[in-house]
Design an enzyme around this catalytic site. Structure first.
Site, PDB file in Angstrom:
ATOM      1  N   LYS A  70       3.319  -2.969  -7.079  1.00 15.54           N
ATOM      2  CA  LYS A  70       4.738  -2.871  -7.395  1.00 15.54           C
ATOM      3  C   LYS A  70       5.615  -3.639  -6.410  1.00 15.54           C
ATOM      4  CE  LYS A  70       8.258  -1.367  -9.667  1.00 15.54           C
ATOM      5  NZ  LYS A  70       8.514  -2.058 -10.934  1.00 15.54           N
TER       6      LYS A  70
ATOM      7  N   ASN B  21       0.032   0.127   6.069  1.00 16.78           N
ATOM      8  CA  ASN B  21       0.630  -0.728   5.044  1.00 16.78           C
ATOM      9  C   ASN B  21       1.231  -1.915   5.761  1.00 16.78           C
ATOM     10  OD1 ASN B  21       2.041  -1.843   2.866  1.00 16.78           O
ATOM     11  ND2 ASN B  21       3.792  -0.468   3.146  1.00 16.78           N
ATOM     12  N   GLY B  22       0.878  -3.136   5.343  1.00 17.27           N
ATOM     13  CA  GLY B  22       1.433  -4.323   5.990  1.00 17.27           C
ATOM     14  C   GLY B  22       0.324  -5.227   6.482  1.00 17.27           C
TER      15      GLY B  22
ATOM     16  N   LYS C 249       6.488 -10.982 -18.561  1.00 13.75           N
ATOM     17  CA  LYS C 249       6.026  -9.648 -18.979  1.00 13.75           C
ATOM     18  C   LYS C 249       4.674  -9.769 -19.674  1.00 13.75           C
ATOM     19  CE  LYS C 249       8.083  -7.464 -17.108  1.00 13.75           C
ATOM     20  NZ  LYS C 249       9.174  -7.799 -16.280  1.00 13.75           N
TER      21      LYS C 249
ATOM     22  N   GLU D 178      11.577 -14.367 -18.643  1.00 16.75           N
ATOM     23  CA  GLU D 178      11.239 -12.961 -18.380  1.00 16.75           C
ATOM     24  C   GLU D 178      10.248 -12.442 -19.433  1.00 16.75           C
ATOM     25  OE1 GLU D 178      11.487 -11.063 -15.985  1.00 16.75           O
ATOM     26  OE2 GLU D 178      11.423  -9.010 -16.712  1.00 16.75           O
TER      27      GLU D 178
ATOM     28  N   ARG E  54       1.908   1.397  -5.910  1.00 18.88           N
ATOM     29  CA  ARG E  54       2.054   0.442  -4.819  1.00 18.88           C
ATOM     30  C   ARG E  54       0.774  -0.360  -4.576  1.00 18.88           C
ATOM     31  NH1 ARG E  54       6.533   1.404  -1.720  1.00 18.88           N
ATOM     32  NH2 ARG E  54       5.611   0.247  -0.011  1.00 18.88           N
TER      33      ARG E  54
ATOM     34  N   GLU F 292       1.799 -10.739 -17.145  1.00 17.64           N
ATOM     35  CA  GLU F 292       1.345  -9.726 -16.192  1.00 17.64           C
ATOM     36  C   GLU F 292       0.725  -8.514 -16.886  1.00 17.64           C
ATOM     37  OE1 GLU F 292       4.323  -8.011 -13.572  1.00 17.64           O
ATOM     38  OE2 GLU F 292       5.862  -8.169 -15.112  1.00 17.64           O
TER      39      GLU F 292
ATOM     40  N   HIS G 246      10.599 -32.783 -24.930  1.00 19.41           N
ATOM     41  CA  HIS G 246      10.210 -33.630 -23.798  1.00 19.41           C
ATOM     42  C   HIS G 246       8.782 -33.343 -23.339  1.00 19.41           C
ATOM     43  CE1 HIS G 246      14.272 -35.149 -23.539  1.00 19.41           C
ATOM     44  NE2 HIS G 246      14.723 -33.896 -23.581  1.00 19.41           N
TER      45      HIS G 246
ATOM     46  N   CYS H 213       0.861  -1.174   0.000  1.00 18.21           N
ATOM     47  CA  CYS H 213       0.000   0.000   0.000  1.00 18.21           C
ATOM     48  C   CYS H 213       0.902   1.229   0.000  1.00 18.21           C
ATOM     49  CB  CYS H 213      -0.875   0.036   1.242  1.00 18.21           C
ATOM     50  SG  CYS H 213      -1.934  -1.403   1.399  1.00 18.21           S
TER      51      CYS H 213
ATOM     52  N   TRP I  85      -3.507  -1.977  -1.641  1.00 15.79           N
ATOM     53  CA  TRP I  85      -3.487  -3.293  -2.281  1.00 15.79           C
ATOM     54  C   TRP I  85      -4.061  -4.228  -1.235  1.00 15.79           C
ATOM     55  CZ3 TRP I  85      -1.247  -8.191  -1.681  1.00 15.79           C
ATOM     56  CH2 TRP I  85      -1.276  -9.005  -2.815  1.00 15.79           C
TER      57      TRP I  85
HETATM   58  O1  M6R Z   1      10.937  -5.390  -5.620  1.00 14.76           O
HETATM   59  P1  M6R Z   1      11.375  -6.750  -6.053  1.00 14.76           P
HETATM   60  O2  M6R Z   1      12.459  -6.716  -7.083  1.00 14.76           O
HETATM   61  O3  M6R Z   1      11.765  -7.623  -4.881  1.00 14.76           O
HETATM   62  O4  M6R Z   1      10.098  -7.415  -6.714  1.00 14.76           O
HETATM   63  C1  M6R Z   1      10.133  -8.741  -7.148  1.00 14.76           C
HETATM   64  C2  M6R Z   1       8.932  -9.070  -8.011  1.00 14.76           C
HETATM   65  O5  M6R Z   1       7.751  -8.856  -7.294  1.00 14.76           O
HETATM   66  C3  M6R Z   1       8.901  -8.232  -9.299  1.00 14.76           C
HETATM   67  O6  M6R Z   1      10.048  -8.416 -10.065  1.00 14.76           O
HETATM   68  C4  M6R Z   1       7.666  -8.615 -10.146  1.00 14.76           C
HETATM   69  O7  M6R Z   1       7.781  -9.926 -10.598  1.00 14.76           O
HETATM   70  C5  M6R Z   1       7.490  -7.649 -11.318  1.00 14.76           C
HETATM   71  N1  M6R Z   1       6.109  -7.273 -11.421  1.00 14.76           N
HETATM   72  C6  M6R Z   1       7.877  -8.242 -12.623  1.00 14.76           C
HETATM   73  O8  M6R Z   1       7.669  -7.375 -13.690  1.00 14.76           O
END
Ligand code: M6R
Length: 619
Positions: free
Chosen positions: A614, A103-104, A492, A488, A27, A495, A511, A2, A77
């Site tokens: 984030k 937050n938390g 992308k 990766e 966030r 998400e 396989h 948050c 969030w």
């Molecule tokens: O802040 P962090 O690098 O620890 O975050 C890790 C993941 O949550 C972050 O890389 C997430 O997978 C991204 N949304 C990927 O684009």
């Protein structure tokens, strides 16, 4: 997770808080809310959905009660309770004189809630936060801490379990805002006659770059004159002042439709800034090196722990660190690490990679590793975040603020920083001669230009993205360092475009996954260099011809001048020739652009994908 912001000053608090929330919305964007202290009253408004919904609501009800110069806000969030109006923050006590944003997670909230209910308090939300509002309200109303807001908050914090940042305001205390921190982030911003608290500096960067980082288990009181900090027992506590080394323009879109597009373009700078200052007098240096060369020489095993894209950067690191140092490297999802009893001791180096430095899974992995006496080196993009604070050594990535939820420039900066870690280890252990370390570093230093060359192909890649926007699924294949790039690329796309996407090691195809290939299925293939890894290159060409024969539409990322692969590529995206281990720095970029454009064509919010936030501060 948050975003929270608090303000005491001379400007209208509502404007300052809403501006801050706009920058913190990355966030979390399940709901937003504000509280402003105005003329002896406490005005609160909150609304499910994006900040825009809250602003519309404020327009509807009028902003008359919100004229005060102290207040706070929250962007959520959701963890406890669905993202609906009544679960939105701020939460108030029964008397509706006190408000709390959080937050938390309060882990013992069920017991606290039961206690409140037994005492006849009627809770109006499903959140853990509301319990704090009632408890602080009670502590302020009567007993030892009556009339003392900081003391009331401290008393409640001592009872809370979990990770939390809390900001509290009370109608009777219009000249102060009080906040507490355990594990979740909180920084103080110091202006002229105004003071801020926020989850991160972007909330107040337009007003001041002078900031103070709070430590663990601390309570801060902000007033127009400044701030005071104590621990949860009320004893004066130490904090770390710092000056933010970027400005408002870095936290704004700069003419781009989305932050992510701006951040993709910023990658050459992010790489250059991350490498800057780390090679001097022929030696690689880290930022905060609380490990001696002797300790680095004693290391006999490396674990890399991280989540999401940071984990993929760790997979790339494995190839480089093993090759340069001959140390065994295991790369582990941080969320799995401490639950499988990994074998750790003083001779183990754990590299914890995190853009935010506050990811709960990674933080807990760090704590577990240190508990087992392992040495921890953090690779982090956020100055003074909890993960670097709890680590033995730190290497900061200087990607600047990354606002788009999908990681791009932070990922590339992590890959570059991980190479520096590998070279620092090789240097300390003598597995590379100083001139070899220098050569590798200079090759790295040439990468910002190589990435610039890839960015020149943005329009070609975007056009392809628009063509692919109707695809049902996309597969990604790679080998060696191209394998993490494939993972990766798939992440992308998942998400951002909510599309089924899978990354595979190309050799694994036969396989099982080859059964997925059908007419027209787009398959993105990340090719190794024909010169650098000739054997792998020819094997991958065979893999492509196998899938092409089964009807797949092949999209090939290949080195400029790689003519062998051309006949097998329905679409060819060329990237500059770079040393084998450094290829992820160029081959990831087209996949970022592709995913962003597919998402955009499908009408999705590229910066704020659904269900995500984030930084993920819960396990
Ligand atoms: O802040 P962090 O690098 O620890 O975050 C890790 C993941 O949550 C972050 O890389 C997430 O997978 C991204 N949304 C990927 O684009």
């Amino acid at each position: 997770m948050c975003g929270i912001v608090g303000y005491v000053g001379h400007r209208p608090a509502l404007d300052v808080v809403l501006d801050g929330l706009r920058r913190l919305e990355y966030r979390g964007y399940d709901s937003a809310g504000v509280a402003v202290l105005d003329g002896g009253g406490l005005a609160v408004e909150r609304k499910a959905g994006r900040l825009a919904n809250l602003e519309a609501r404020l327009d509807e009800v009028g902003r008359d009660g919100f004229a005060g110069t102290s207040g706070m806000g929250h962007t959520r969030w959701a963890t406890h309770g669905a993202p609906i109006d009544r679960n939105s923050h701020p939460h108030r006590d029964t008397a509706e004189r006190l408000a709390v944003v959080h937050n938390g997670i309060i882990e013992n909230f069920a017991a606290l809630r039961a206690e409140l209910e037994a005492a006849g308090v009627e809770l109006t939300s499903d959140t853990d936060t509301e319990t704090v509002a009632h408890l602080v309200g009670q502590a302020y109303a009567a007993g030892e801490t009556a009339g003392d807001l900081p003391a009331s908050l401290r008393a409640v914090c001592r009872r809370l379990e979990g990770a939390f940042t809390l900001v509290v305001t009370h109608a009777d205390e219009p000249d102060q805002v009080v906040a507490a921190r355990r594990s979740s982030p909180l920084v103080v911003g110091l202006g002229e006659g105004e003071t801020f608290v926020a989850s991160d500096v972007s909330a107040f960067i337009e007003h001041t770059r002078e900031a103070v980082e709070l430590g663990q288990d601390q309570v801060v009181v902000i007033t127009r004159e400044g701030y005071t900090v104590t621990d949860f027992d009320g004893e004066p506590a130490e904090v770390k002042p710092f000056t933010v080394d970027w400005d408002l323009s870095a936290a704004e879109k700069g003419g781009h439709e989305y932050f992510m597009l701006k951040e993709i373009e910023e990658q050459p700078t992010a790489l250059a800034d991350t490498l800057r200052g780390h090679f001097a007098d022929g030696r690689i240096t880290l930022d905060e090196q609380r490990l001696s060369d002797q300790e680095l020489r004693d290391i006999d095993k490396v674990f890399v722990v991280a989540c999401g894209s940071a984990y993929h950067s760790g997979l790339v690191a494995k190839y480089a660190i093993e090759h340069w140092t001959r140390l065994p490297v295991e790369v582990e999802l941080a969320s799995e690490f401490r639950y499988r009893d990994p074998v750790l001791d003083r001779a183990t180096l754990v590299v914890a990679i995190s853009q935010s430095g506050e990811t709960a899974d990674t933080l807990e992995a760090v704590r577990h590793a240190r508990g087992q006496k392992a040495r921890v080196l953090a690779v982090c993009n956020t100055n003074g975040a909890q993960i670097p604070r709890e680590s033995d050594a730190v290497l900061y990535t200087h990607a600047g603020p990354e606002i788009g939820v999908a990681s791009t420039k932070a990922f590339l900066a992590q890959v570059a920083a991980n190479y520096l870690v590998g070279l620092a280890l090789a240097q300390a252990r003598g597995t590379k001669y100083p001139d070899e370390v220098a050569r590798e570093f200079h090759a790295l230093a040439a990468m910002p230009d190589a990435v610039r060359t890839v960015l020149e192909r943005t329009e070609q890649i975007k056009a392809l993205g628009r063509e692919l926007s109707d695809a049902k699924a996309v597969l990604f294949l790679g080998r060696h360092v191209g394998y993490p790039v494939a993972l990766e690329g798939a992440l992308k796309l998942k998400e951002l475009a909510y599309m089924h996407a899978e990354g595979f090691a190309a050799g694994e195809l036969k396989h099982g996954p080859i059964a997925l290939i059908e007419e027209g299925l787009p398959v993105v293939v990340v090719m190794p260099s024909p010169k650098g890894r000739a054997v792998l290159h020819s094997k991958l060409v065979s893999n492509i011809s196998e899938i092409q024969a089964r009807g797949a539409r092949t999209i090939v990322i290949a080195e400029e001048g790689d003519e062998t692969v051309r006949p097998f590529a329905d679409e060819l995206i060329e990237v500059p020739a770079v040393p084998t281990l450094l290829q992820p720095l160029v081959s990831t970029v087209p996949l970022q652009i592709l995913a962003a454009e597919i998402a955009r064509s499908r009408g999705y919010d590229v910066d704020k994908p659904r269900n995500l936030a984030k930084s993920v501060t819960v396990e």
